[in-house]
Design an enzyme around this catalytic site. Structure first.
Site, PDB file in Angstrom:
ATOM      1  N   SER A 170      28.844  83.016  -0.551  1.00 54.40           N
ATOM      2  CA  SER A 170      27.700  82.133  -0.323  1.00 54.40           C
ATOM      3  C   SER A 170      26.878  82.659   0.859  1.00 54.40           C
ATOM      4  O   SER A 170      26.351  83.765   0.802  1.00 54.40           O
ATOM      5  CB  SER A 170      28.193  80.701  -0.090  1.00 54.40           C
ATOM      6  OG  SER A 170      27.127  79.778  -0.220  1.00 54.40           O
ATOM      7  N   LYS A 222      10.668  61.278   2.179  1.00 56.00           N
ATOM      8  CA  LYS A 222      11.213  61.525   3.517  1.00 56.00           C
ATOM      9  C   LYS A 222      12.735  61.442   3.476  1.00 56.00           C
ATOM     10  O   LYS A 222      13.429  62.173   4.164  1.00 56.00           O
ATOM     11  CB  LYS A 222      10.641  60.504   4.509  1.00 56.00           C
ATOM     12  CG  LYS A 222      11.175  60.648   5.931  1.00 56.00           C
ATOM     13  CD  LYS A 222      10.825  62.000   6.508  1.00 56.00           C
ATOM     14  CE  LYS A 222      11.304  62.109   7.946  1.00 56.00           C
ATOM     15  NZ  LYS A 222      10.988  63.439   8.515  1.00 56.00           N
TER      16      LYS A 222
END
Length: 341
Positions: A170, A222
Protein backbone atom coordinates in the site's frame (compact mmCIF):
# COMPACT_ATOMS: atom_id res chain seq x y z
CA UNK A 1 -13.62 -16.70 51.67
CA UNK A 2 -9.95 -17.15 51.01
CA UNK A 3 -10.57 -16.45 47.33
CA UNK A 4 -12.48 -13.25 48.16
CA UNK A 5 -9.69 -12.14 50.46
CA UNK A 6 -7.07 -12.77 47.77
CA UNK A 7 -9.19 -11.02 45.18
CA UNK A 8 -9.81 -8.03 47.46
CA UNK A 9 -6.09 -7.77 48.16
CA UNK A 10 -5.31 -7.85 44.45
CA UNK A 11 -7.98 -5.22 43.74
CA UNK A 12 -6.52 -2.93 46.38
CA UNK A 13 -3.06 -3.32 44.84
CA UNK A 14 -4.43 -2.66 41.38
CA UNK A 15 -6.21 0.52 42.48
CA UNK A 16 -3.06 1.69 44.23
CA UNK A 17 -1.06 1.04 41.07
CA UNK A 18 -3.56 2.94 38.89
CA UNK A 19 -3.44 5.94 41.26
CA UNK A 20 0.37 5.80 41.20
CA UNK A 21 0.35 5.72 37.40
CA UNK A 22 -1.90 8.77 37.23
CA UNK A 23 0.30 10.69 39.66
CA UNK A 24 3.48 9.80 37.79
CA UNK A 25 1.96 10.60 34.39
CA UNK A 26 0.81 13.97 35.73
CA UNK A 27 4.29 14.66 37.07
CA UNK A 28 5.96 13.68 33.79
CA UNK A 29 3.55 15.75 31.70
CA UNK A 30 4.15 18.72 33.99
CA UNK A 31 7.92 18.40 33.58
CA UNK A 32 7.68 17.88 29.83
CA UNK A 33 5.60 21.05 29.44
CA UNK A 34 8.35 23.04 31.13
CA UNK A 35 11.18 21.65 29.04
CA UNK A 36 11.94 22.50 25.44
CA UNK A 37 12.13 19.78 22.83
CA UNK A 38 15.74 18.70 22.46
CA UNK A 39 17.17 19.13 18.97
CA UNK A 40 17.97 16.03 16.96
CA UNK A 41 21.24 15.11 15.30
CA UNK A 42 22.45 13.22 12.26
CA UNK A 43 24.37 10.02 12.81
CA UNK A 44 26.68 8.63 10.11
CA UNK A 45 27.98 5.08 10.58
CA UNK A 46 30.41 3.36 8.23
CA UNK A 47 28.92 0.05 7.10
CA UNK A 48 32.14 -0.66 5.20
CA UNK A 49 34.07 -0.61 8.50
CA UNK A 50 31.56 -3.04 9.99
CA UNK A 51 32.01 -5.45 7.09
CA UNK A 52 35.79 -5.18 7.34
CA UNK A 53 35.65 -5.92 11.09
CA UNK A 54 33.44 -8.97 10.50
CA UNK A 55 35.83 -10.17 7.83
CA UNK A 56 38.82 -9.83 10.13
CA UNK A 57 37.01 -11.64 12.96
CA UNK A 58 36.09 -14.52 10.66
CA UNK A 59 39.64 -14.78 9.36
CA UNK A 60 41.06 -14.83 12.90
CA UNK A 61 38.89 -17.85 13.69
CA UNK A 62 39.19 -19.81 10.45
CA UNK A 63 42.82 -19.18 9.45
CA UNK A 64 45.92 -20.53 11.13
CA UNK A 65 48.42 -18.08 12.59
CA UNK A 66 50.69 -18.40 9.58
CA UNK A 67 47.79 -18.02 7.12
CA UNK A 68 46.48 -15.03 9.02
CA UNK A 69 49.88 -13.41 9.10
CA UNK A 70 50.33 -13.95 5.37
CA UNK A 71 46.84 -12.58 4.69
CA UNK A 72 47.46 -9.46 6.75
CA UNK A 73 50.79 -8.93 5.00
CA UNK A 74 49.10 -9.28 1.62
CA UNK A 75 46.35 -6.81 2.51
CA UNK A 76 48.88 -4.33 3.92
CA UNK A 77 50.89 -4.46 0.70
CA UNK A 78 47.76 -4.01 -1.40
CA UNK A 79 46.75 -0.92 0.59
CA UNK A 80 50.25 0.51 0.26
CA UNK A 81 50.24 0.01 -3.50
CA UNK A 82 46.78 1.55 -3.69
CA UNK A 83 47.92 4.61 -1.79
CA UNK A 84 50.99 5.08 -3.95
CA UNK A 85 49.12 4.91 -7.23
CA UNK A 86 46.18 6.94 -5.91
CA UNK A 87 43.77 4.28 -7.00
CA UNK A 88 40.12 3.78 -6.25
CA UNK A 89 40.20 3.62 -2.44
CA UNK A 90 39.83 7.37 -1.93
CA UNK A 91 37.80 7.86 -5.09
CA UNK A 92 35.07 5.33 -4.46
CA UNK A 93 31.58 6.79 -4.73
CA UNK A 94 29.39 6.74 -1.65
CA UNK A 95 26.34 4.60 -1.04
CA UNK A 96 24.10 6.08 1.65
CA UNK A 97 21.70 3.73 3.44
CA UNK A 98 18.48 5.01 5.02
CA UNK A 99 16.10 2.78 6.95
CA UNK A 100 12.39 3.62 6.93
CA UNK A 101 10.12 1.64 9.24
CA UNK A 102 6.75 3.29 8.73
CA UNK A 103 3.78 3.31 11.08
CA UNK A 104 0.17 3.83 10.02
CA UNK A 105 0.38 7.56 10.69
CA UNK A 106 3.73 7.80 8.86
CA UNK A 107 5.21 9.95 11.64
CA UNK A 108 8.66 8.68 10.60
CA UNK A 109 8.50 11.00 7.57
CA UNK A 110 9.79 13.84 9.76
CA UNK A 111 13.11 12.02 10.18
CA UNK A 112 13.15 10.83 6.56
CA UNK A 113 12.93 14.34 5.16
CA UNK A 114 15.90 15.47 7.27
CA UNK A 115 17.96 12.39 6.29
CA UNK A 116 17.30 12.94 2.60
CA UNK A 117 18.04 16.64 2.86
CA UNK A 118 21.38 15.86 4.51
CA UNK A 119 22.34 13.37 1.81
CA UNK A 120 21.36 15.72 -1.01
CA UNK A 121 23.62 18.38 0.51
CA UNK A 122 26.72 16.17 0.23
CA UNK A 123 25.98 13.70 -2.58
CA UNK A 124 28.21 13.85 -5.66
CA UNK A 125 28.17 12.33 -9.12
CA UNK A 126 28.24 8.54 -8.93
CA UNK A 127 26.80 8.36 -5.41
CA UNK A 128 23.78 6.20 -4.68
CA UNK A 129 21.07 6.00 -2.02
CA UNK A 130 19.55 2.76 -0.76
CA UNK A 131 16.32 3.06 1.23
CA UNK A 132 15.18 0.02 3.17
CA UNK A 133 11.39 0.34 3.26
CA UNK A 134 9.40 -1.64 5.81
CA UNK A 135 5.75 -0.66 6.01
CA UNK A 136 2.29 -2.06 5.45
CA UNK A 137 0.97 1.39 4.59
CA UNK A 138 -1.16 3.95 6.37
CA UNK A 139 -2.63 7.42 5.90
CA UNK A 140 -2.69 8.79 2.36
CA UNK A 141 -1.22 12.22 3.09
CA UNK A 142 1.62 10.78 5.19
CA UNK A 143 2.79 8.22 2.65
CA UNK A 144 2.19 10.63 -0.20
CA UNK A 145 4.70 12.97 1.46
CA UNK A 146 7.11 10.07 2.05
CA UNK A 147 7.00 9.19 -1.66
CA UNK A 148 7.58 12.85 -2.52
CA UNK A 149 10.69 12.84 -0.33
CA UNK A 150 12.09 9.93 -2.34
CA UNK A 151 11.18 11.75 -5.56
CA UNK A 152 13.57 14.52 -4.47
CA UNK A 153 16.40 12.01 -4.88
CA UNK A 154 15.33 11.12 -8.42
CA UNK A 155 14.94 14.79 -9.32
CA UNK A 156 18.59 15.38 -8.33
CA UNK A 157 19.72 12.67 -10.72
CA UNK A 158 21.00 10.39 -7.95
CA UNK A 159 20.42 6.67 -8.30
CA UNK A 160 17.78 5.47 -5.85
CA UNK A 161 17.41 1.83 -4.92
CA UNK A 162 14.66 0.59 -2.61
CA UNK A 163 15.00 -2.75 -0.84
CA UNK A 164 12.06 -4.69 0.57
CA UNK A 165 13.23 -7.31 3.04
CA UNK A 166 9.89 -7.84 4.81
CA UNK A 167 6.96 -5.74 3.62
CA UNK A 168 6.26 -2.71 1.44
CA UNK A 169 2.55 -2.71 0.80
CA UNK A 170 0.00 0.00 0.00
CA UNK A 171 1.66 3.26 1.09
CA UNK A 172 4.92 1.35 1.53
CA UNK A 173 4.80 0.31 -2.13
CA UNK A 174 3.87 3.86 -3.14
CA UNK A 175 7.25 4.85 -1.73
CA UNK A 176 9.10 1.91 -3.29
CA UNK A 177 7.84 2.45 -6.84
CA UNK A 178 9.65 5.81 -7.02
CA UNK A 179 13.03 4.03 -7.11
CA UNK A 180 15.23 3.42 -10.15
CA UNK A 181 15.41 -0.18 -9.00
CA UNK A 182 13.43 -2.23 -6.48
CA UNK A 183 14.93 -5.34 -4.91
CA UNK A 184 12.93 -7.70 -2.69
CA UNK A 185 13.54 -10.78 -0.61
CA UNK A 186 11.81 -13.94 -1.93
CA UNK A 187 9.11 -13.90 0.75
CA UNK A 188 8.73 -10.13 1.12
CA UNK A 189 5.15 -8.83 0.95
CA UNK A 190 4.66 -6.46 -1.98
CA UNK A 191 1.71 -4.65 -3.57
CA UNK A 192 -1.69 -4.00 -2.00
CA UNK A 193 -2.33 -1.17 -4.44
CA UNK A 194 -5.69 -0.20 -3.06
CA UNK A 195 -7.46 2.13 -0.63
CA UNK A 196 -9.45 1.18 2.45
CA UNK A 197 -11.38 3.13 5.08
CA UNK A 198 -13.70 2.09 7.86
CA UNK A 199 -15.64 3.97 10.48
CA UNK A 200 -17.77 2.67 13.38
CA UNK A 201 -21.21 4.21 13.86
CA UNK A 202 -22.88 4.37 17.26
CA UNK A 203 -26.06 6.13 16.18
CA UNK A 204 -28.42 3.19 16.90
CA UNK A 205 -26.98 2.75 20.39
CA UNK A 206 -27.39 6.46 21.12
CA UNK A 207 -30.97 6.48 19.86
CA UNK A 208 -31.79 3.43 21.97
CA UNK A 209 -30.61 5.38 25.03
CA UNK A 210 -32.44 8.59 24.00
CA UNK A 211 -29.21 10.46 23.29
CA UNK A 212 -29.26 13.03 20.49
CA UNK A 213 -26.18 14.17 18.57
CA UNK A 214 -26.22 17.47 16.73
CA UNK A 215 -23.73 18.36 14.01
CA UNK A 216 -23.98 21.51 11.91
CA UNK A 217 -22.00 21.94 8.70
CA UNK A 218 -21.72 24.48 5.93
CA UNK A 219 -21.17 22.68 2.66
CA UNK A 220 -23.12 19.69 1.36
CA UNK A 221 -20.33 17.20 1.85
CA UNK A 222 -18.35 18.78 4.68
CA UNK A 223 -19.08 15.50 6.47
CA UNK A 224 -19.98 12.34 4.58
CA UNK A 225 -19.89 9.59 7.22
CA UNK A 226 -19.88 10.22 10.96
CA UNK A 227 -19.39 8.10 14.08
CA UNK A 228 -22.38 9.38 16.04
CA UNK A 229 -24.82 10.90 13.55
CA UNK A 230 -27.20 9.06 11.22
CA UNK A 231 -25.42 8.33 7.93
CA UNK A 232 -27.22 8.76 4.61
CA UNK A 233 -26.97 6.93 1.29
CA UNK A 234 -25.78 10.15 -0.34
CA UNK A 235 -23.00 10.44 2.23
CA UNK A 236 -21.95 6.83 1.68
CA UNK A 237 -21.79 7.28 -2.09
CA UNK A 238 -19.72 10.45 -1.75
CA UNK A 239 -17.36 8.65 0.65
CA UNK A 240 -16.93 5.81 -1.87
CA UNK A 241 -16.32 8.31 -4.68
CA UNK A 242 -13.52 9.88 -2.66
CA UNK A 243 -11.93 6.45 -2.12
CA UNK A 244 -12.16 5.68 -5.85
CA UNK A 245 -10.53 9.02 -6.66
CA UNK A 246 -7.62 8.31 -4.32
CA UNK A 247 -7.27 4.82 -5.80
CA UNK A 248 -7.21 6.28 -9.31
CA UNK A 249 -4.40 8.67 -8.31
CA UNK A 250 -2.52 5.77 -6.69
CA UNK A 251 -2.76 3.71 -9.89
CA UNK A 252 -1.61 6.64 -12.03
CA UNK A 253 1.35 7.18 -9.72
CA UNK A 254 2.46 3.54 -9.95
CA UNK A 255 1.97 3.45 -13.73
CA UNK A 256 4.09 6.57 -14.13
CA UNK A 257 6.97 5.14 -12.12
CA UNK A 258 6.84 1.48 -13.20
CA UNK A 259 6.92 1.32 -17.00
CA UNK A 260 5.43 -1.80 -18.56
CA UNK A 261 3.36 -2.75 -15.53
CA UNK A 262 -0.19 -4.02 -16.10
CA UNK A 263 -1.90 -1.73 -13.61
CA UNK A 264 -5.33 -3.33 -14.05
CA UNK A 265 -3.84 -6.63 -12.95
CA UNK A 266 -1.93 -5.42 -9.89
CA UNK A 267 -4.15 -2.62 -8.57
CA UNK A 268 -6.77 -4.92 -7.06
CA UNK A 269 -5.67 -4.41 -3.46
CA UNK A 270 -3.98 -7.82 -3.42
CA UNK A 271 -0.44 -8.41 -2.23
CA UNK A 272 2.14 -10.86 -3.50
CA UNK A 273 5.36 -12.38 -2.26
CA UNK A 274 8.61 -11.24 -3.82
CA UNK A 275 8.99 -14.15 -6.23
CA UNK A 276 5.56 -13.52 -7.75
CA UNK A 277 6.00 -9.76 -7.60
CA UNK A 278 8.92 -9.93 -10.00
CA UNK A 279 6.72 -11.71 -12.55
CA UNK A 280 4.19 -8.87 -12.24
CA UNK A 281 6.99 -6.30 -12.65
CA UNK A 282 6.32 -4.84 -9.22
CA UNK A 283 10.00 -5.39 -8.37
CA UNK A 284 13.14 -5.74 -10.48
CA UNK A 285 15.29 -8.27 -8.67
CA UNK A 286 15.10 -10.93 -5.96
CA UNK A 287 17.80 -9.97 -3.49
CA UNK A 288 18.11 -9.03 0.17
CA UNK A 289 19.54 -5.70 1.23
CA UNK A 290 22.44 -7.57 2.91
CA UNK A 291 23.53 -9.16 -0.36
CA UNK A 292 23.17 -5.88 -2.19
CA UNK A 293 25.37 -4.05 0.30
CA UNK A 294 28.02 -6.77 0.39
CA UNK A 295 28.37 -6.56 -3.38
CA UNK A 296 28.37 -2.77 -3.34
CA UNK A 297 31.10 -2.72 -0.69
CA UNK A 298 33.66 -3.59 -3.39
CA UNK A 299 32.82 -0.51 -5.43
CA UNK A 300 31.38 1.99 -2.94
CA UNK A 301 32.00 3.39 0.51
CA UNK A 302 28.93 2.49 2.53
CA UNK A 303 27.37 4.77 5.15
CA UNK A 304 24.23 4.38 7.22
CA UNK A 305 22.47 7.65 7.93
CA UNK A 306 19.97 8.25 10.73
CA UNK A 307 18.36 11.33 12.21
CA UNK A 308 18.05 10.75 15.96
CA UNK A 309 15.95 12.93 18.23
CA UNK A 310 17.43 13.51 21.66
CA UNK A 311 15.11 12.94 24.61
CA UNK A 312 14.83 15.51 27.36
CA UNK A 313 14.81 14.65 31.05
CA UNK A 314 11.03 14.25 31.23
CA UNK A 315 10.96 11.87 28.26
CA UNK A 316 13.77 9.76 29.70
CA UNK A 317 12.02 9.68 33.04
CA UNK A 318 8.78 8.73 31.36
CA UNK A 319 10.40 5.77 29.60
CA UNK A 320 11.98 4.54 32.84
CA UNK A 321 8.73 4.91 34.79
CA UNK A 322 6.62 3.22 32.11
CA UNK A 323 9.04 0.28 32.06
CA UNK A 324 8.89 -0.04 35.84
CA UNK A 325 5.08 0.23 35.94
CA UNK A 326 4.76 -2.38 33.21
CA UNK A 327 6.88 -4.81 35.24
CA UNK A 328 4.81 -4.10 38.37
CA UNK A 329 1.58 -4.68 36.47
CA UNK A 330 2.81 -8.03 35.14
CA UNK A 331 3.74 -9.04 38.69
CA UNK A 332 0.24 -8.19 39.87
CA UNK A 333 -1.31 -10.25 37.10
CA UNK A 334 0.95 -13.12 38.05
CA UNK A 335 -0.19 -12.91 41.67
CA UNK A 336 -3.83 -12.90 40.65
CA UNK A 337 -3.31 -15.89 38.38
CA UNK A 338 -1.67 -17.85 41.19
CA UNK A 339 -4.42 -16.96 43.66
CA UNK A 340 -7.04 -18.38 41.29
CA UNK A 341 -5.28 -21.71 40.77
Amino acid sequence: MEFLFEYGLFLAKAITLVVAILLVVGFVVSMASKQKQMPGSLEFDSISDVYDDLKRQAQSVLLSKDELKAKQKEEKKAKKDESKSKQESDKKPNLFVINFEGSQMAKEVDSLRKEITAVLCVAQDGDEILVNVESGGGVVHGYGLAASQLQRIRDKGIKLTVSIDKVAASGGYMMACVANEIIAAPFAIVGSIGVVAQLPNFNKILKKNDIDVEMHTSGEFKRTLTMFGENTDEGREKFKDELHEIHSMFKDFVSKNREGIDISKVATGEYWLGQKAIELKLVDKIQTSDDYLMQANDTHKLYRLKYATKKNLAQKLGLAVSSGLESAFHRLLSQLRHSWL
